[in-house]
Design a protein around this motif. Structure first.
Motif, PDB file in Angstrom:
ATOM      1  N   GLY A   1       0.806  -1.227   0.000  1.00 38.20           N
ATOM      2  CA  GLY A   1       0.000   0.000   0.000  1.00 38.20           C
ATOM      3  C   GLY A   1       0.831   1.266   0.000  1.00 38.20           C
ATOM      4  O   GLY A   1       0.352   2.323  -0.397  1.00 38.20           O
ATOM      5  N   THR A   2       2.077   1.162   0.445  1.00 44.99           N
ATOM      6  CA  THR A   2       2.895   2.375   0.562  1.00 44.99           C
ATOM      7  C   THR A   2       4.061   2.366  -0.427  1.00 44.99           C
ATOM      8  O   THR A   2       4.929   3.225  -0.357  1.00 44.99           O
ATOM      9  CB  THR A   2       3.460   2.490   1.999  1.00 44.99           C
ATOM     10  N   VAL A   3       4.061   1.381  -1.333  1.00 49.43           N
ATOM     11  CA  VAL A   3       5.191   1.255  -2.252  1.00 49.43           C
ATOM     12  C   VAL A   3       5.275   2.483  -3.171  1.00 49.43           C
ATOM     13  O   VAL A   3       4.249   3.047  -3.571  1.00 49.43           O
ATOM     14  CB  VAL A   3       5.055  -0.059  -3.069  1.00 49.43           C
ATOM     15  N   ALA A   4       6.501   2.872  -3.472  1.00 51.97           N
ATOM     16  CA  ALA A   4       6.709   3.996  -4.391  1.00 51.97           C
ATOM     17  C   ALA A   4       6.128   3.621  -5.758  1.00 51.97           C
ATOM     18  O   ALA A   4       6.256   2.480  -6.183  1.00 51.97           O
ATOM     19  CB  ALA A   4       8.199   4.301  -4.517  1.00 51.97           C
ATOM     20  N   GLY A   5       5.493   4.551  -6.400  1.00 51.00           N
ATOM     21  CA  GLY A   5       4.920   4.267  -7.714  1.00 51.00           C
ATOM     22  C   GLY A   5       3.465   3.834  -7.624  1.00 51.00           C
ATOM     23  O   GLY A   5       2.738   3.903  -8.610  1.00 51.00           O
ATOM     24  N   GLN A   6       3.055   3.340  -6.424  1.00 53.23           N
ATOM     25  CA  GLN A   6       1.648   2.984  -6.194  1.00 53.23           C
ATOM     26  C   GLN A   6       1.083   2.097  -7.304  1.00 53.23           C
ATOM     27  O   GLN A   6       0.009   2.327  -7.829  1.00 53.23           O
ATOM     28  CB  GLN A   6       0.796   4.267  -6.055  1.00 53.23           C
ATOM     29  N   ARG A   7       1.836   1.067  -7.631  1.00 53.58           N
ATOM     30  CA  ARG A   7       1.387   0.138  -8.670  1.00 53.58           C
ATOM     31  C   ARG A   7       0.762  -1.081  -7.991  1.00 53.58           C
ATOM     32  O   ARG A   7       1.463  -1.839  -7.324  1.00 53.58           O
ATOM     33  CB  ARG A   7       2.608  -0.263  -9.494  1.00 53.58           C
ATOM     34  N   PHE A   8      -0.523  -1.261  -8.158  1.00 50.42           N
ATOM     35  CA  PHE A   8      -1.243  -2.303  -7.422  1.00 50.42           C
ATOM     36  C   PHE A   8      -1.622  -3.519  -8.258  1.00 50.42           C
ATOM     37  O   PHE A   8      -2.108  -4.504  -7.728  1.00 50.42           O
ATOM     38  CB  PHE A   8      -2.501  -1.722  -6.772  1.00 50.42           C
ATOM     39  N   ILE A   9      -1.479  -3.436  -9.559  1.00 53.70           N
ATOM     40  CA  ILE A   9      -1.786  -4.583 -10.424  1.00 53.70           C
ATOM     41  C   ILE A   9      -0.669  -4.762 -11.448  1.00 53.70           C
ATOM     42  O   ILE A   9      -0.022  -3.791 -11.850  1.00 53.70           O
ATOM     43  CB  ILE A   9      -3.126  -4.416 -11.185  1.00 53.70           C
ATOM     44  N   SER A  67      -6.974 -13.267 -13.149  1.00 55.37           N
ATOM     45  CA  SER A  67      -7.808 -12.974 -11.985  1.00 55.37           C
ATOM     46  C   SER A  67      -8.457 -14.196 -11.344  1.00 55.37           C
ATOM     47  O   SER A  67      -8.924 -14.119 -10.218  1.00 55.37           O
ATOM     48  CB  SER A  67      -8.864 -11.926 -12.350  1.00 55.37           C
ATOM     49  N   SER A  68      -8.510 -15.338 -12.032  1.00 59.81           N
ATOM     50  CA  SER A  68      -9.071 -16.559 -11.438  1.00 59.81           C
ATOM     51  C   SER A  68      -8.790 -17.736 -12.372  1.00 59.81           C
ATOM     52  O   SER A  68      -8.397 -17.539 -13.528  1.00 59.81           O
ATOM     53  CB  SER A  68     -10.593 -16.435 -11.237  1.00 59.81           C
ATOM     54  N   GLY A  69      -9.044 -18.928 -11.862  1.00 62.01           N
ATOM     55  CA  GLY A  69      -8.904 -20.110 -12.713  1.00 62.01           C
ATOM     56  C   GLY A  69      -9.900 -20.076 -13.864  1.00 62.01           C
ATOM     57  O   GLY A  69      -9.573 -20.414 -15.005  1.00 62.01           O
ATOM     58  N   GLY A  72      -7.483 -15.418  -7.594  1.00 65.97           N
ATOM     59  CA  GLY A  72      -6.392 -15.315  -8.553  1.00 65.97           C
ATOM     60  C   GLY A  72      -6.234 -16.630  -9.280  1.00 65.97           C
ATOM     61  O   GLY A  72      -6.920 -17.611  -8.975  1.00 65.97           O
ATOM     62  N   GLY A  73      -5.335 -16.643 -10.241  1.00 59.27           N
ATOM     63  CA  GLY A  73      -5.066 -17.868 -10.983  1.00 59.27           C
ATOM     64  C   GLY A  73      -3.940 -17.614 -11.963  1.00 59.27           C
ATOM     65  O   GLY A  73      -3.402 -16.498 -12.023  1.00 59.27           O
ATOM     66  N   VAL A  74      -3.570 -18.655 -12.682  1.00 57.89           N
ATOM     67  CA  VAL A  74      -2.563 -18.493 -13.733  1.00 57.89           C
ATOM     68  C   VAL A  74      -2.923 -19.366 -14.930  1.00 57.89           C
ATOM     69  O   VAL A  74      -3.615 -20.373 -14.796  1.00 57.89           O
ATOM     70  CB  VAL A  74      -1.126 -18.897 -13.294  1.00 57.89           C
ATOM     71  N   ARG A  79      -6.726  -9.033 -14.803  1.00 56.62           N
ATOM     72  CA  ARG A  79      -5.397  -8.678 -14.308  1.00 56.62           C
ATOM     73  C   ARG A  79      -5.134  -9.262 -12.924  1.00 56.62           C
ATOM     74  O   ARG A  79      -6.045  -9.721 -12.262  1.00 56.62           O
ATOM     75  CB  ARG A  79      -5.273  -7.155 -14.278  1.00 56.62           C
ATOM     76  N   PHE A  80      -3.901  -9.249 -12.504  1.00 58.51           N
ATOM     77  CA  PHE A  80      -3.523  -9.846 -11.217  1.00 58.51           C
ATOM     78  C   PHE A  80      -3.048  -8.749 -10.261  1.00 58.51           C
ATOM     79  O   PHE A  80      -2.412  -7.777 -10.663  1.00 58.51           O
ATOM     80  CB  PHE A  80      -2.412 -10.883 -11.433  1.00 58.51           C
ATOM     81  N   ASP A  81      -3.346  -8.986  -9.010  1.00 59.09           N
ATOM     82  CA  ASP A  81      -3.168  -8.018  -7.953  1.00 59.09           C
ATOM     83  C   ASP A  81      -1.769  -8.136  -7.308  1.00 59.09           C
ATOM     84  O   ASP A  81      -1.336  -9.246  -7.016  1.00 59.09           O
ATOM     85  CB  ASP A  81      -4.238  -8.413  -6.941  1.00 59.09           C
TER      86      ASP A  81
END
Ligand SMILES: *Cc1c(COP(=O)(O)O)cnc(C)c1O
Length: 383
Positions: A34-42, A67-69, A203-205, A240-242
């Motif tokens: 939540g506090t990472v520089a760049g605020q990239r969440f996905i 995002s899921s199986g 999530g999934g791959v 997309r993945f989180d």
């Protein structure tokens, strides 16, 4: 058999303390992400790192987080161009995504009956279901047994159709030395909380050795963009993945092998205890380790409802997975040709019962579950 094991509680089916050991880490990851520089969440560097880490578990295949199986299956089928007018052969017994993913693309799921004991799709039935409109076959690994993938590959080759492997439940499973997810042209894993590599959410791959397929899936998961932003080569979707889930899965990955091993040992113990019960109407899955995956441990019981009641009366939670075969579900009735029957799928839906196999069970709890099933088979039933 001593009820003291349960201390008056019910032995849960899924571990209620799933992430208790990881709680501090999870909270810390929330703060750090939540506090990472760049605020990239996905789709950031943690997602890329998770994809890279998972490659080592699937013989170096490409891994695309999504995002899921279910969404993974949709991405694969979309990348293969499956759409209206196409048929996809799927098992008649299994989870709804097998039908949903195909139907939602405007294609037709064609249901094939299963093996009566292993409950995976019967290759002969898959072959029988193939028509000139068949675009793909999509077998699924079920509960504890991987589908007959060598036969599926041969069928796909012979008929010139695509092969999608629904390996959502089989992460870590290996058949003839080859990992689940790598037998089809593409496979999936699901990270929904309860699966073997479940996360604190969804999530999934997608897994594939086909670099071109991976490239298309990668573009499709983010609205079909490839290259310059906001230029869409294809009709894609949002899958997309989180980054938070990626960080948590990276933390959980090193422990996965041990958790899978614990499941396999619990399953092996059950199967050993239950092997003599076959003549009393309770059939365990086949023994052995090749082509096994223990997301769910499932027996076939002639008197399923009575066994379920007996277990509940003795404080053991059990689940019926799929009380109806897919073609008997209202949602898929329009894909069930009149007069067509799936007798083995129907029988499985009447007899299947899943027992707790989660890695947090203690040895005493495992023995108690086994004792309770054996007592039922011996005639000592709950009123
Ligand atoms: C769980 C599951 C899926 C779907 O995965 P989600 O991540 O829940 O969308 C697909 N196929 C099978 C066989 C599954 O068990």
């Amino acid at each position: 058999m001593t009820r003291a094991v349960t201390r008056g509680r019910t032995i849960p089916f899924f571990a209620p303390d799933l992430f208790e050991e990881d709680r501090e880490v999870l909270l810390d990851l929330v703060r750090r992400t939540g506090t990472v520089a760049g605020q990239r969440f996905i789709l950031g560097e943690r997602t890329a790192a998770l994809e890279e880490a998972l490659r080592a578990t699937v013989d170096g295949a490409e891994v695309v987080a999504c995002s899921s199986g279910t969404s993974g299956l949709t991405l694969i089928l979309t990348a293969m161009g499956v759409g209206p007018g196409d048929e996809v052969v799927v098992p008649a017994y299994g989870c709804a995504p097998l039908g949903n993913t195909v139907a939602n693309l405007g294609a037709t799921p064609v249901f094939a009956d299963i093996d009566p004991v292993t409950m995976v799709v019967d290759p002969a039935e898959v072959e029988r279901a193939i028509t000139p409109r068949t675009r793909a076959v999509m077998p699924a690994h079920m509960f504890s047994v991987m589908a007959d993938m060598p036969a599926m590959r041969e069928i796909a080759r012979r008929h010139g159709v695509r092969l999608v492997e629904d390996s959502a439940v089989a992460q870590g499973g290996v058949l003839h030395g080859r990992p689940a997810g790598t037998w089809g042209e593409a496979g999936v894993f699901s990270f929904v909380q309860v699966k073997t590599f479940g996360t604190a959410g969804e999530g999934g791959v997608v897994v594939t050795h086909d670099a071109e397929l991976a490239r298309v899936v990668r573009a499709l998961r983010n609205h079909g963009q490839e290259g310059p932003r906001f230029v869409h080569q294809r009709v894609g979707l949002n899958s997309r993945f989180d980054e938070l889930q990626a960080a948590f899965q990276l933390h959980r990955l090193p422990g996965l092998a041990a958790r899978l091993e614990r499941r396999a040992r619990i399953a092996a113990h059950y199967t050993e205890r239950f092997a003599p019960l076959a003549e009393r109407g309770i059939v365990p899955p086949p023994p052995g380790r090749d082509g096994r995956c223990y997301y769910v441990y499932s027996v076939l019981a002639e008197e399923r409802e009575a066994l379920e009641r007996h277990l509940a009366a003795h404080g053991v939670a059990s689940h019926v997975y799929y009380p109806l075969p897919l073609p008997h579900q209202p949602a898929f009735a329009r894909f069930a040709p009149p007069g067509r029957e799936w007798p083995h799928a129907w029988a499985a839906s009447r007899r299947q019962l899943a027992l707790p196999v989660n890695p947090h069970l203690t040895d005493a709890e495992v023995e108690y579950v086994a004792d309770t099933v054996c007592a039922f088979a011996a005639g000592g039933r709950a009123a």
